[in-house]
Design an enzyme around this catalytic site. Structure first.
Site, short mmCIF file in Angstrom:
data_model
loop_
_atom_site.label_atom_id
_atom_site.label_comp_id
_atom_site.label_asym_id
_atom_site.label_seq_id
_atom_site.Cartn_x
_atom_site.Cartn_y
_atom_site.Cartn_z
N ILE A 1 0.84 -1.21 0.00
CA ILE A 1 0.00 0.00 0.00
C ILE A 1 0.88 1.25 0.00
N THR B 1 12.26 -5.22 4.56
CA THR B 1 12.09 -6.61 5.00
C THR B 1 11.75 -7.42 3.75
N ASP C 1 15.09 1.27 10.06
CA ASP C 1 14.11 0.55 10.87
C ASP C 1 13.33 1.56 11.71
N THR D 1 -6.10 -1.25 10.54
CA THR D 1 -6.86 -2.33 9.90
C THR D 1 -8.20 -2.59 10.58
N ASP D 2 -9.12 -3.17 9.82
CA ASP D 2 -10.41 -3.59 10.41
C ASP D 2 -10.22 -4.78 11.36
N GLU D 3 -9.07 -5.46 11.25
CA GLU D 3 -8.88 -6.69 12.06
C GLU D 3 -8.82 -6.40 13.55
N TYR E 1 -1.03 -10.51 14.95
CA TYR E 1 -0.97 -9.34 14.06
C TYR E 1 -1.99 -8.28 14.50
N LYS F 1 -1.54 -4.44 16.03
CA LYS F 1 -2.10 -3.24 15.38
C LYS F 1 -3.04 -2.52 16.36
N ASN G 1 -7.13 -4.89 1.18
CA ASN G 1 -6.80 -4.24 -0.09
C ASN G 1 -6.37 -5.27 -1.14
N LEU H 1 -3.93 -13.55 -0.15
CA LEU H 1 -4.77 -14.46 -0.93
C LEU H 1 -4.82 -14.16 -2.45
N ASP I 1 -7.41 -25.25 8.28
CA ASP I 1 -7.79 -23.86 8.50
C ASP I 1 -6.73 -23.08 9.28
N GLY J 1 -7.75 -19.70 14.79
CA GLY J 1 -8.42 -18.44 15.19
C GLY J 1 -8.89 -17.62 14.00
P1 NAD Z 1 3.43 -4.84 3.40
O1 NAD Z 1 3.77 -5.99 4.25
O2 NAD Z 1 3.23 -5.03 1.94
O3 NAD Z 1 4.55 -3.71 3.54
C1 NAD Z 1 5.10 -3.36 4.78
C2 NAD Z 1 6.32 -2.48 4.51
O4 NAD Z 1 6.86 -2.08 5.79
C3 NAD Z 1 7.46 -3.18 3.78
O5 NAD Z 1 7.98 -2.34 2.77
C4 NAD Z 1 8.50 -3.45 4.85
O6 NAD Z 1 9.83 -3.49 4.37
C5 NAD Z 1 8.26 -2.27 5.77
N1 NAD Z 1 8.69 -2.56 7.15
C6 NAD Z 1 8.41 -3.65 7.90
N2 NAD Z 1 9.02 -3.56 9.10
C7 NAD Z 1 9.68 -2.37 9.11
C8 NAD Z 1 10.47 -1.71 10.08
N3 NAD Z 1 10.72 -2.25 11.27
N4 NAD Z 1 10.98 -0.49 9.77
C9 NAD Z 1 10.74 0.08 8.55
N5 NAD Z 1 10.01 -0.51 7.60
C10 NAD Z 1 9.48 -1.72 7.88
O7 NAD Z 1 2.15 -4.18 4.07
P2 NAD Z 1 0.85 -3.51 3.38
O8 NAD Z 1 -0.10 -4.57 3.00
O9 NAD Z 1 1.30 -2.52 2.38
O10 NAD Z 1 0.24 -2.75 4.65
C11 NAD Z 1 0.67 -1.44 4.97
C12 NAD Z 1 -0.06 -0.97 6.22
O11 NAD Z 1 -1.46 -1.00 6.01
C13 NAD Z 1 0.20 -1.86 7.44
O12 NAD Z 1 0.30 -1.01 8.56
C14 NAD Z 1 -1.04 -2.73 7.53
O13 NAD Z 1 -1.29 -3.10 8.86
C15 NAD Z 1 -2.09 -1.78 6.99
N6 NAD Z 1 -3.25 -2.40 6.34
C16 NAD Z 1 -3.07 -3.31 5.34
C17 NAD Z 1 -4.19 -3.83 4.68
C18 NAD Z 1 -4.04 -4.83 3.55
O14 NAD Z 1 -5.05 -5.36 3.09
N7 NAD Z 1 -2.85 -5.08 3.03
C19 NAD Z 1 -5.47 -3.44 5.06
C20 NAD Z 1 -5.61 -2.51 6.11
C21 NAD Z 1 -4.49 -1.98 6.72
O1 DAU Z 2 -8.55 -6.87 6.76
C1 DAU Z 2 -7.38 -6.15 6.56
C2 DAU Z 2 -6.21 -7.10 6.61
O2 DAU Z 2 -6.26 -7.86 5.41
C3 DAU Z 2 -4.87 -6.42 6.74
O3 DAU Z 2 -4.82 -5.75 7.98
C4 DAU Z 2 -3.73 -7.43 6.67
O4 DAU Z 2 -2.49 -6.76 6.67
C5 DAU Z 2 -3.87 -8.22 5.38
O5 DAU Z 2 -2.89 -9.23 5.34
C6 DAU Z 2 -5.27 -8.83 5.26
O6 DAU Z 2 -5.44 -9.90 6.24
P1 DAU Z 2 -6.17 -11.28 5.86
O7 DAU Z 2 -5.71 -12.31 6.80
O8 DAU Z 2 -7.64 -11.08 5.70
O9 DAU Z 2 -5.56 -11.48 4.36
P2 DAU Z 2 -5.01 -12.77 3.61
O10 DAU Z 2 -4.79 -12.37 2.20
O11 DAU Z 2 -3.89 -13.41 4.34
O12 DAU Z 2 -6.24 -13.77 3.66
C7 DAU Z 2 -7.49 -13.42 3.12
C8 DAU Z 2 -8.44 -14.58 3.40
O13 DAU Z 2 -8.02 -15.72 2.62
C9 DAU Z 2 -8.41 -15.04 4.84
O14 DAU Z 2 -9.74 -15.42 5.21
C10 DAU Z 2 -7.49 -16.25 4.83
C11 DAU Z 2 -7.72 -16.84 3.45
N1 DAU Z 2 -6.55 -17.52 2.86
C12 DAU Z 2 -5.35 -16.84 2.83
C13 DAU Z 2 -4.22 -17.45 2.30
C14 DAU Z 2 -2.91 -16.71 2.30
C15 DAU Z 2 -6.65 -18.79 2.30
O15 DAU Z 2 -7.76 -19.37 2.30
N2 DAU Z 2 -5.55 -19.37 1.76
C16 DAU Z 2 -4.33 -18.77 1.75
O16 DAU Z 2 -3.34 -19.37 1.29
#
Ligand code: NAD
Ligand code: DAU
Length: 337
Positions: free
Chosen positions: A12, A36, A59, A123-125, A150, A154, A180, A190, A273, A276
């Site tokens: 993001i 990372t 970091d 996050t919504d989590e 996680y 958060k 996202n 996923l 599964d 949790g």
């Molecule tokens: P991501 O895992 O793709 O990217 C995380 C980035 O943070 C990476 O570039 C990594 O190198 C950097 N990072 C990790 N540890 C670090 C540290 N100690 N110091 C500096 N940089 C560090 O994550 P994302 O999916 O882009 O999510 C970004 C933010 O949005 C997160 O805070 C996540 O909780 C939040 N978020 C994600 C989603 C989603 O669906 N992906 C949804 C809601 C909120």
């Molecule tokens: O809701 C926002 C969150 O969405 C963010 O805060 C997190 O950073 C982001 O990783 C994401 O969390 P989820 O756990 O929902 O995303 P993930 O893509 O890991 O999984 C989406 C759904 O798919 C979840 O119900 C688990 C399931 N899944 C995931 C993987 C990786 C599978 O069934 N098989 C898989 O291999």
């Protein structure tokens, strides 16, 4: 305006930097990222040579690095985190360090540097899980009920951000967003995992029966929401952000991707599964719509199809990402399932 974006080499964060530099070419951005496994500077090729963009490898837990990165910054947009639930189950410690201690380190530096605004991306989590089949949604007053390491980390970071406003008067906003999807997402999540596995002729692991529900949001809608919140949001407020639809199950998502790639259901493998496992997420985004005029503009089916095409056309990006450390993680995560 000068921004510090943390975690800007992630999914993001990189989309946000590309969005912001395109929309506000007179602003400058410092991107602080530890790089990372999830950080990838290739996602930022389009802007890496621009004069108003600077990358610092560092970091967020390192107070000196953070102090330097915060110099003369007006706005912090804090994305950096360990973000994958399954990895937090395999090893929670780094989640506490980065997501909690790292956020606190940034908050201290923001106070010292007197930044005008600290925006925390969450996050919504943090709200836990909703019942399958119910119409209930999470909103800004929902009780915190994190259920994975996680989401617990958060949740702790959200509380810290609010505490720094109450205790020290730091100007803050928070957004809590749903899942996202879009370009540059690490293929452990996923949608890119399913897409890239299918492109490689591998099966897609679906947890349990695949009946869990996520509230999918295209990443540029999230970037636009953060833009509105940092420009027009009220100090101290939280805004919930979510997608256009509710009810699509993981299995349906995977079937849609398989269909887009001309594969049948034999490519799907049901595996043990997630412990949790949260059943359903759904966000009520009435507040940000009413106060700031935001709504999601990208529908799921069209933008899922475009995302799948992006992964088809950018095999170099994800093939490099999928090598090395990722292979080790993949074996550990899926070997006994
Ligand atoms: P991501 O895992 O793709 O990217 C995380 C980035 O943070 C990476 O570039 C990594 O190198 C950097 N990072 C990790 N540890 C670090 C540290 N100690 N110091 C500096 N940089 C560090 O994550 P994302 O999916 O882009 O999510 C970004 C933010 O949005 C997160 O805070 C996540 O909780 C939040 N978020 C994600 C989603 C989603 O669906 N992906 C949804 C809601 C909120
Ligand atoms: O809701 C926002 C969150 O969405 C963010 O805060 C997190 O950073 C982001 O990783 C994401 O969390 P989820 O756990 O929902 O995303 P993930 O893509 O890991 O999984 C989406 C759904 O798919 C979840 O119900 C688990 C399931 N899944 C995931 C993987 C990786 C599978 O069934 N098989 C898989 O291999």
């Amino acid at each position: 305006m000068k921004l510090l974006v943390t975690g800007g080499a992630g999914f993001i964060g990189s989309n946000f930097i590309l969005y912001w530099m395109n929309k506000y070419p007179n602003d400058s951005i410092v991107n602080l990222d530890k790089l990372t496994y999830a950080g990838n500077l290739e996602s930022l090729r389009k802007v890496e040579n621009q004069k108003n963009y600077r990358f610092i490898k560092g970091d967020i837990c390192d107070a000196d690095a953070v102090r330097i990165a915060m110099h003369k910054v007006d706005l912090v947009v804090h994305f950096a985190a360990e973000s994958h639930v399954d990895r937090s189950i395999l090893g929670p410690a780094v989640f506490m360090m980065t997501n909690v201690v790292g956020t606190q380190t940034l908050l201290d530096a923001a106070l010292q540097a007197k930044v005008k605004h600290f925006h925390h991306v969450s996050t919504d989590e943090v709200f836990g899980t909703l019942k399958l089949g119910s119409k209930e949604k999470f909103h800004e007053q929902s009780q915190y009920n994190p259920r994975s390491p996680y989401s617990a980390s958060k949740a702790a970071s959200d509380h810290l951000v609010r505490a720094y406003r109450t205790t020290y008067g730091l100007p803050i906003t928070i957004t809590n967003c749903s899942n996202n999807f879009g370009p540059y997402q690490f293929p452990e999540k996923l949608i890119p995992l399913a897409t890239t596995n299918l492109l490689e002729g591998k099966k897609v692991p679906v947890y349990g029966e695949g009946n869990q529900v996520r509230d999918w949001l295209y990443v540029s809608d999230h970037c636009r929401a953060i833009d509105l919140v940092v420009k027009k949001g009220k100090n101290g407020e939280t805004y919930c952000i979510g997608g256009q639809m509710d009810g699509v199950t993981n299995l349906q998502v995977v079937k849609k991707i398989a269909k887009l790639l001309g594969k049948d259901q034999s490519a799907i493998e049901f595996v043990k599964d997630r412990p949790g496992h949260d059943l359903r997420y759904a966000m009520d985004w009435t507040k940000i719509h009413r106060e700031l005029g935001w709504k999601p503009e990208h529908d799921f089916d069209t933008w899922l199809a475009k995302t799948v095409v992006w992964y088809k056309q950018n095999t170099d990006w994800w093939k490099r990402v999928k090598s090395g450390e990722y292979q080790e993680y993949y074996q550990k995560q899926y070997r006994n399932r």
